[in-house]
Design an enzyme around this catalytic site. Structure first.
Site, PDB file in Angstrom:
ATOM      1  N   SER A  53       0.661  -0.998   0.095  1.00  0.00           N
ATOM      2  CA  SER A  53      -0.050   0.108   0.322  1.00  0.00           C
ATOM      3  C   SER A  53       0.663   0.910   0.088  1.00  0.00           C
ATOM      4  O   SER A  53       2.306   1.249   0.433  1.00  0.00           O
ATOM      5  CB  SER A  53      -0.931  -0.528   1.349  1.00  0.00           C
ATOM      6  OG  SER A  53      -1.944  -1.750   1.573  1.00  0.00           O
TER       7      SER A  53
HETATM    8  N1  SAH Z   1      -1.058  -4.623   3.791  1.00  0.00           N
HETATM    9  C1  SAH Z   1       0.222  -4.997   2.564  1.00  0.00           C
HETATM   10  C2  SAH Z   1      -1.252  -4.802   1.283  1.00  0.00           C
HETATM   11  C3  SAH Z   1      -1.413  -6.309   0.590  1.00  0.00           C
HETATM   12  S1  SAH Z   1      -2.593  -5.868  -1.187  1.00  0.00           S
HETATM   13  C4  SAH Z   1       1.474  -4.524   2.695  1.00  0.00           C
HETATM   14  O1  SAH Z   1       1.347  -4.355   3.300  1.00  0.00           O
HETATM   15  O2  SAH Z   1       2.062  -5.206   1.784  1.00  0.00           O
HETATM   16  C5  SAH Z   1      -3.121  -7.048  -0.388  1.00  0.00           C
HETATM   17  C6  SAH Z   1      -3.669  -8.379   0.231  1.00  0.00           C
HETATM   18  O3  SAH Z   1      -4.591  -9.074   0.286  1.00  0.00           O
HETATM   19  C7  SAH Z   1      -2.567  -9.504  -1.284  1.00  0.00           C
HETATM   20  O4  SAH Z   1      -1.911  -9.618  -0.670  1.00  0.00           O
HETATM   21  C8  SAH Z   1      -4.091 -10.666  -1.524  1.00  0.00           C
HETATM   22  O5  SAH Z   1      -3.587 -11.124  -1.206  1.00  0.00           O
HETATM   23  C9  SAH Z   1      -4.801 -10.577   0.044  1.00  0.00           C
HETATM   24  N2  SAH Z   1      -5.595 -10.493   0.089  1.00  0.00           N
HETATM   25  C10 SAH Z   1      -6.534 -10.908  -0.935  1.00  0.00           C
HETATM   26  N3  SAH Z   1      -7.839 -11.488  -0.240  1.00  0.00           N
HETATM   27  C11 SAH Z   1      -7.780 -11.608   0.968  1.00  0.00           C
HETATM   28  C12 SAH Z   1      -8.560 -12.613   1.759  1.00  0.00           C
HETATM   29  N4  SAH Z   1      -9.790 -13.260   1.718  1.00  0.00           N
HETATM   30  N5  SAH Z   1      -7.403 -13.521   3.017  1.00  0.00           N
HETATM   31  C13 SAH Z   1      -6.629 -12.575   3.093  1.00  0.00           C
HETATM   32  N6  SAH Z   1      -5.666 -12.275   2.189  1.00  0.00           N
HETATM   33  C14 SAH Z   1      -6.380 -11.369   1.022  1.00  0.00           C
END
Ligand code: SAH
Length: 226
Positions: A75
């Site tokens: 993010s």
């Molecule tokens: N917080 C992260 C941003 C990640 S982007 C950082 O600091 O890098 C969002 C993430 O949510 C992705 O890695 C994606 O695979 C995950 N995601 C999507 N749907 C999900 C679900 N149902 N349960 C867990 N993770 C999920």
């Protein structure tokens, strides 16, 4: 002569200034004009360049989301700061994050809270974030590869829950796993459009109040109904 660590330090300083300015500029919408000293210190304490790929090193401290593989993103730092500020974790807090991704937001939370649980649905990302956070010395973060729609029942209830992927609806399990007095910070809305960042607050009588904070753009929270 400046060495690499001086350059990284300077880049991180400039990023913090940008995040502070953006917080002030969006304050009329978010109700949050200033970041607390704790959140700023947490952002300053996490080496974002360790959470991005070699090709992204040059832009690791630019205030923008970056690709982390598998179609996912780390993010934008301003959004990480704002969501952390809205969650307000204290040093005793046990918090849950849904969407570990690179592990960057988990690390920021781990600087402020006692314990961080984080759920990631893509196994490779869960594994690489676990390894990275361990190498960086974080010992108060636990990551699980699962569908975060269901939260993490075994470790509930949580003082705060932060979701870093956009949900079409607020997952009921997450509201359920929140302590009275706890807060859930979550982007809600259709994927491929802007979503609304929302804060849900559960009071001592388990009554939940929600407020809209800011239009945002997140990757989708993928959920395959059983
Ligand atoms: N917080 C992260 C941003 C990640 S982007 C950082 O600091 O890098 C969002 C993430 O949510 C992705 O890695 C994606 O695979 C995950 N995601 C999507 N749907 C999900 C679900 N149902 N349960 C867990 N993770 C999920």
């Amino acid at each position: 002569m400046a060495d690499g660590s001086d350059l990284i330090h300077a880049a991180r300083r400039r990023l913090l200034e940008r995040v502070v300015a953006e917080t002030r500029e969006t304050g009329d919408l978010t109700g949050c004009y200033v970041l607390s000293a704790g959140v700023l210190a947490a952002l300053d304490g996490v080496p974002r360049h360790c959470f991005v790929s070699a090709e992204q090193l040059d832009v690791a401290y630019v205030d923008q989301p970056l690709p982390i593989g598998r179609g996912q993103t780390i993010s934008q730092p301003f959004i990480v700061a704002l969501m952390t500020e809205l969650l307000q974790p204290n040093p005793q807090a046990v918090v849950l994050e849904i969407g570990t991704g690179s592990g960057y937001q988990s690390a920021v939370l781990a600087q402020l809270a006692r314990r961080v649980y984080s759920v990631e649905r893509i196994p490779e990302l869960a594994e690489s974030a676990t390894r990275r956070l361990h190498e960086l010395g974080y010992r108060n973060i636990e990551i699980r590869n699962a569908d975060g729609w269901y939260g993490w029942e075994e470790n509930a209830p949580f003082d705060g829950i932060l979701v870093t992927a956009a949900a079409v609806d607020v997952p009921p399990a997450l509201v359920h796993q929140l302590k009275p007095g706890g807060r859930l910070v979550i982007p809600v809305g259709e994927p491929s459009r802007c979503q609304m960042l929302r804060v849900l607050q559960k009071d001592a009588r388990n009554i939940v109040e929600a407020r809209a904070v800011l239009p945002v753009a997140f990757v989708p929270l993928v959920h395959d109904p059983a």
